[in-house]
Write a protein that holds these residues in place. Sequence first.
Motif: not given
Length: 376
Positions: A312-315, A318-319, A321-327, A343-347
Amino acid sequence: MTPLLSPTGRAVDTAALCAAAREHREHGERRGTLHPSVWQHLSDSAITTAALPAVHGGLQSAVPHILDAVRQVAYADPSAGWAAAVHAPAGAFLSRLDEPTARTVLGGGVRPVIAGSSLPAGTIREAGGVLRLSGRWPLVTGAEHASLLALAARTPDGGSPVWFLLPRHEVTVHQDWDALGLRGSASCSVSCDTTVPAGHSVLLTGPALVDDPLYRFPLYGLMAATIATVAEATGQRALNAFARLAPAVRPRHADGPLNRLGGAQDAYAQAGAQLAAASGLLERTTAAAWSAAVDGPVGEEERARLRAACCHMAQTAEAVCRTLFEAAGSAAVHRASEVEGCWRDALVISRHALVAGRGRQLAGAYLLSGIAAEDL
C-alpha cells in the motif's frame, strides 16, 4: 528518529552518506550509477552491516532502526536509498548459515556489501560431485560495488528457491541499467557459470540459526519494508518539492501563483493526507511485527498485514507523486522542479515484485483464506 546503533550502543552517523547522496543526485541521473563518493560512503557505512549477525562484526540492529536509516538516505536521494534498502537487510542471509560456513563466505573479516536478485533466474545442477550454478539475473542493485552476490536458483525437484552467496569476482556484471527512475541505483544484470559449495546456500524461508528478534522478523517482510520506506521518503520529497515550486510558478491564464489556485491546494492537501495515512499504517504494522519478533515467532497475520502495508505504501507514494506532477502542470516537466524525478522514482519503486501484485496477492491470500505462502 531511531538511529542505527553500534554493538556498543553508540549511535551511527549517516550524515556524511546523506550529504554525499544529496550533493551528487544529478550524477546518478546522468550516468546511471551513483557517484563514486556515494558508493564509497555507502560501502563504508554501518548500513551495509545493519542486519549482519554481531558475531561477524555486524550491528544486528533493530528493524525500526534499519528502516529509519534507509529513510534518511532515501530522502537525500531515492537512488541511494534504494541501494541502502537492498544492502541493509542482506546481512540477515548470514544468520541462516552456521558460523564456520558464514566466516568462510565472508572471506577474512572484510566488511561485506551484499547485493542480490529477488528472481530465481538461475539453474543449479550436479556435475561430477559438485554443484554448478549458471544463469543471468536482472536488476541486481549495486552489483559492481558489492563484495558478495546472493543469486537464486530453483532446485531440480522444483522446490523453494535457494540463494547462493558468491564473491564478486565469480560473476560478470552487464552494464544494461537504463530505467525510467532510480537512475543512479545501477541495477544491472549479472551472470555466472561456476561451481558453488553446497553449504554456501541459503533458504530464505527457513529458520535462522541465530536467535534474535531481527532474525525472527520475516526476512521477506524486512526486504519489503525497506523498499516501502524508500517509497515513503520519495513521496515526502515530492510534497516538499511541490511546496517549494508552488509559490514561484504562475500558470498561464491564472490569476496568481500555483499556491493560490484551488486545484493545486486541493491536490496538495489530498496527497499529504494520503501519504500520512499510508505512513501511519506502515509504522503500525511494522511495530506490531517487531513487537511480536521481540517476544517470539511472528504470526502469519502480522506477516500478512505487514506485506499489505508495504504494498500500500508503494502504491500510495506513486499516486501521490503522480497527483503532484499533474497539479504542477507544465512547470513539473522541468527536471529542476524535482517533482518529475520523484514521480519517475516512485513509479519504478512500485514495480518491485515484493511490493507489487505478488506481494498484495500473498497478503490477500492469507487474510481471505488463511493460506500463508512461504515467502509471505
